[in-house]
Design an enzyme around this catalytic site. Structure first.
Site, PDB file in Angstrom:
ATOM      1  N   GLU A 154       0.799  -1.239   0.000  1.00  0.00           N
ATOM      2  CA  GLU A 154       0.000   0.000   0.000  1.00  0.00           C
ATOM      3  C   GLU A 154       0.827   1.282   0.000  1.00  0.00           C
ATOM      4  OE1 GLU A 154      -2.689  -0.528   3.311  1.00  0.00           O
ATOM      5  OE2 GLU A 154      -3.391  -2.444   2.563  1.00  0.00           O
ATOM      6  N   GLU A 259      -6.245 -10.694  -1.287  1.00  0.00           N
ATOM      7  CA  GLU A 259      -7.050 -10.520  -0.058  1.00  0.00           C
ATOM      8  C   GLU A 259      -8.529 -10.472  -0.411  1.00  0.00           C
ATOM      9  OE1 GLU A 259      -5.532  -7.247   2.308  1.00  0.00           O
ATOM     10  OE2 GLU A 259      -3.455  -7.736   1.832  1.00  0.00           O
TER      11      GLU A 259
HETATM   12  O1  G3I Z   1      -3.898  -8.484  18.774  1.00  0.00           O
HETATM   13  C1  G3I Z   1      -4.703  -7.452  19.382  1.00  0.00           C
HETATM   14  C2  G3I Z   1      -5.301  -7.933  20.644  1.00  0.00           C
HETATM   15  O2  G3I Z   1      -4.276  -8.184  21.563  1.00  0.00           O
HETATM   16  C3  G3I Z   1      -6.274  -6.867  21.164  1.00  0.00           C
HETATM   17  O3  G3I Z   1      -6.921  -7.350  22.295  1.00  0.00           O
HETATM   18  C4  G3I Z   1      -7.317  -6.526  20.111  1.00  0.00           C
HETATM   19  C5  G3I Z   1      -8.227  -5.405  20.562  1.00  0.00           C
HETATM   20  O4  G3I Z   1      -8.832  -4.752  19.460  1.00  0.00           O
HETATM   21  O5  G3I Z   1      -6.642  -6.102  18.953  1.00  0.00           O
HETATM   22  C6  G3I Z   1      -5.809  -7.086  18.410  1.00  0.00           C
HETATM   23  O6  G3I Z   1      -5.198  -6.574  17.277  1.00  0.00           O
HETATM   24  C7  G3I Z   1      -6.031  -6.447  16.127  1.00  0.00           C
HETATM   25  C8  G3I Z   1      -5.400  -7.272  15.019  1.00  0.00           C
HETATM   26  O7  G3I Z   1      -6.110  -7.079  13.851  1.00  0.00           O
HETATM   27  C9  G3I Z   1      -5.380  -8.763  15.347  1.00  0.00           C
HETATM   28  O8  G3I Z   1      -6.664  -9.237  15.493  1.00  0.00           O
HETATM   29  C10 G3I Z   1      -6.085  -4.978  15.748  1.00  0.00           C
HETATM   30  O9  G3I Z   1      -6.817  -4.251  16.706  1.00  0.00           O
HETATM   31  C11 G3I Z   1      -6.755  -4.830  14.404  1.00  0.00           C
HETATM   32  O10 G3I Z   1      -6.661  -3.484  13.952  1.00  0.00           O
HETATM   33  C12 G3I Z   1      -6.085  -5.726  13.398  1.00  0.00           C
HETATM   34  O11 G3I Z   1      -6.751  -5.594  12.180  1.00  0.00           O
HETATM   35  C13 G3I Z   1      -6.091  -6.127  11.054  1.00  0.00           C
HETATM   36  C14 G3I Z   1      -5.816  -5.005  10.065  1.00  0.00           C
HETATM   37  O12 G3I Z   1      -5.203  -5.546   8.904  1.00  0.00           O
HETATM   38  C15 G3I Z   1      -4.901  -3.944  10.641  1.00  0.00           C
HETATM   39  O13 G3I Z   1      -3.611  -4.289  10.574  1.00  0.00           O
HETATM   40  C16 G3I Z   1      -7.002  -7.151  10.405  1.00  0.00           C
HETATM   41  O14 G3I Z   1      -7.157  -8.277  11.269  1.00  0.00           O
HETATM   42  C17 G3I Z   1      -6.420  -7.610   9.068  1.00  0.00           C
HETATM   43  O15 G3I Z   1      -7.379  -8.377   8.371  1.00  0.00           O
HETATM   44  C18 G3I Z   1      -6.079  -6.404   8.204  1.00  0.00           C
HETATM   45  O16 G3I Z   1      -5.463  -6.862   7.023  1.00  0.00           O
HETATM   46  C19 G3I Z   1      -5.109  -5.860   6.059  1.00  0.00           C
HETATM   47  C20 G3I Z   1      -3.923  -6.384   5.279  1.00  0.00           C
HETATM   48  O17 G3I Z   1      -2.896  -6.719   6.145  1.00  0.00           O
HETATM   49  C21 G3I Z   1      -3.459  -5.351   4.255  1.00  0.00           C
HETATM   50  N1  G3I Z   1      -4.546  -4.944   3.390  1.00  0.00           N
HETATM   51  C22 G3I Z   1      -5.749  -4.497   4.052  1.00  0.00           C
HETATM   52  C23 G3I Z   1      -6.226  -5.568   5.035  1.00  0.00           C
HETATM   53  C24 G3I Z   1      -7.522  -5.190   5.629  1.00  0.00           C
HETATM   54  O18 G3I Z   1      -7.353  -4.032   6.414  1.00  0.00           O
END
Ligand code: G3I
Length: 371
Positions: A154, A259
């Site tokens: 990105e 994705e």
């Molecule tokens: O691991 C923590 C956990 O300890 C905590 O209790 C919880 C509370 O909200 O959060 C957890 O982390 C979350 C993580 O996913 C793991 O579940 C984050 O808040 C959350 O923001 C994160 O979201 C991920 C997102 O990327 C942000 O990085 C999504 O699962 C994931 O599907 C998404 O994937 C991205 C690709 O990597 C790149 N392209 C876009 C795609 C969708 O956004």
């Protein structure tokens, strides 16, 4: 008579079972890898049904979050390998092709990466060296065990300009070139990819084509562009998607659908920028209690239209990966509005395979039989 009846029932059950046994993994074999993004619960077998679905239905895996800079490299000299080690071993044990995601991304990366001990931006030299160390540590640890890496994720805005990330602010666009060079040094045999969302947007697609040309002119290895394909019911159109494939193909670039999901929910936003966030309201969450049959059929059609297009371009599409296994675990339940219930992937809220999968299998088999 009774025996004949019992025998017929048995034969019927066996044939139904055989139909049920057909998987996308088998149906897409020879066309492209068919993958799924997985999380640690699945790797650890917390819900064995989910783990079994992954190993049975798919031929490839990518870590949804496990290998991103933040979880794997939370502090300057501290790496956390446990989850990533287990993830890679899980792929190997189950004969799944493993892709790494992602080495350099503006999101899910520790703030420490960009600042010195006084909290000021580091110099270009220091940031470049931190990138080198990070990429070298991660890629060389799994050298020879990972087919390819999403090296940079990105880097563009939808209008085709460079995203003004910290990487860009400190190093300019050369940060992309450095990332590809460092990854190649660490594992010369690994495939290397550039990955982005809304690749169907013409200006963004043009910018990506230009980037690939520049990287190649600079002598960098780049094997494919990842089109994330986070889709909605009405956007992108099939035409816009095909146009993006044509542009990449004409430029001699291979494509990965990295994705894939199709959200069924109304959206105030059609990007995948994880920082976008809107307030919950009940009317923006219309399928909380279930998705009506007619809406499911519309979604099926949209999925099959896209899947047909992926097959049509399977000469240049090397992998199609769905972003998540079930509707329960999809990131879209919390994006861009928290706490909704979406319907974007192949297995439903009860881990049941959706009817669209049979449609996809038939489509793939039909496509192969006509080749
Ligand atoms: O691991 C923590 C956990 O300890 C905590 O209790 C919880 C509370 O909200 O959060 C957890 O982390 C979350 C993580 O996913 C793991 O579940 C984050 O808040 C959350 O923001 C994160 O979201 C991920 C997102 O990327 C942000 O990085 C999504 O699962 C994931 O599907 C998404 O994937 C991205 C690709 O990597 C790149 N392209 C876009 C795609 C969708 O956004």
């Amino acid at each position: 008579m009774k025996t004949i009846f019992a025998l017929s029932v048995l034969i019927l059950m066996a044939s139904l079972d055989t139909i049920g046994q057909k998987t996308l993994r088998e149906a897409t074999k020879g066309e492209f890898l068919f993958g799924v993004a997985v999380n640690m619960k699945q790797v650890n077998g917390v819900n064995p049904i989910e783990t079994e679905l992954i190993t049975k239905e798919f031929s490839a895996i990518v870590p949804e979050n496990i290998m991103k800079p933040q979880p794997i490299h939370p502090e300057e000299n501290k790496y956390k390998w446990d989850d990533a080690d287990k993830f890679v071993a899980f792929g190997e044990k189950n004969n799944l092709t493993v892709t790494g995601h992602c080495l350099i991304w503006h999101s899910q990366i520790g703030k420490w990466f960009f600042v010195d001990e006084n909290g000021k931006d580091v110099s270009p030299e220091i940031l470049k060296e931190r990138m080198r160390q990070h990429i070298n540590a991660v890629v060389s640890r799994y050298k020879g065990r990972i087919k390819g890496w999403d090296v940079v994720n990105e880097a563009f805005e939808d209008n085709g300009t460079y995203r003004k990330s910290k990487f860009y602010q400190i190093l300019g666009k050369d940060f992309i070139k450095y990332a590809f060079q460092f990854a190649h040094e660490a594992d010369p045999n690994a495939e290397l990819y550039y990955n982005d969302y809304n690749v169907e947007t013409p200006a963004k697609c043009d910018a990506i084509v230009q980037l690939v040309k520049e990287l190649k002119a600079d002598g960098c290895r780049i094997d494919a562009v990842g089109s994330q394909a986070h889709m909605h019911m009405n956007s992108p159109t099939l035409d816009a998607t095909e146009t993006s494939f044509k542009k990449l193909k004409t430029a001699g670039i291979h494509i990965l659908i990295t994705e894939w999901d199709i959200s069924i929910l109304p959206s105030p936003y059609d990007g995948a920028n994880v920082s976008a966030n809107f307030d919950y309201s009940r009317e923006m969450d219309p399928y909380r209690e279930g998705v009506p049959e007619a809406v499911q059929q519309q979604w099926n059609k949209r999925m099959l239209d896209m899947f047909g297009l992926f097959l049509k371009y399977s000469d240049v599409i090397d992998r199609v990966t769905v972003w998540g296994l079930t509707d329960n675990g999809t990131w879209l339940n919390n994006f861009p509005i928290r706490g909704r219930k979406d319907y974007p992937v192949l297995f439903d809220r009860n881990n049941q395979r959706k009817s669209v999968v049979d449609g996809m299998i038939k489509m793939a088999e039909n496509y192969k039989s006509k080749k």
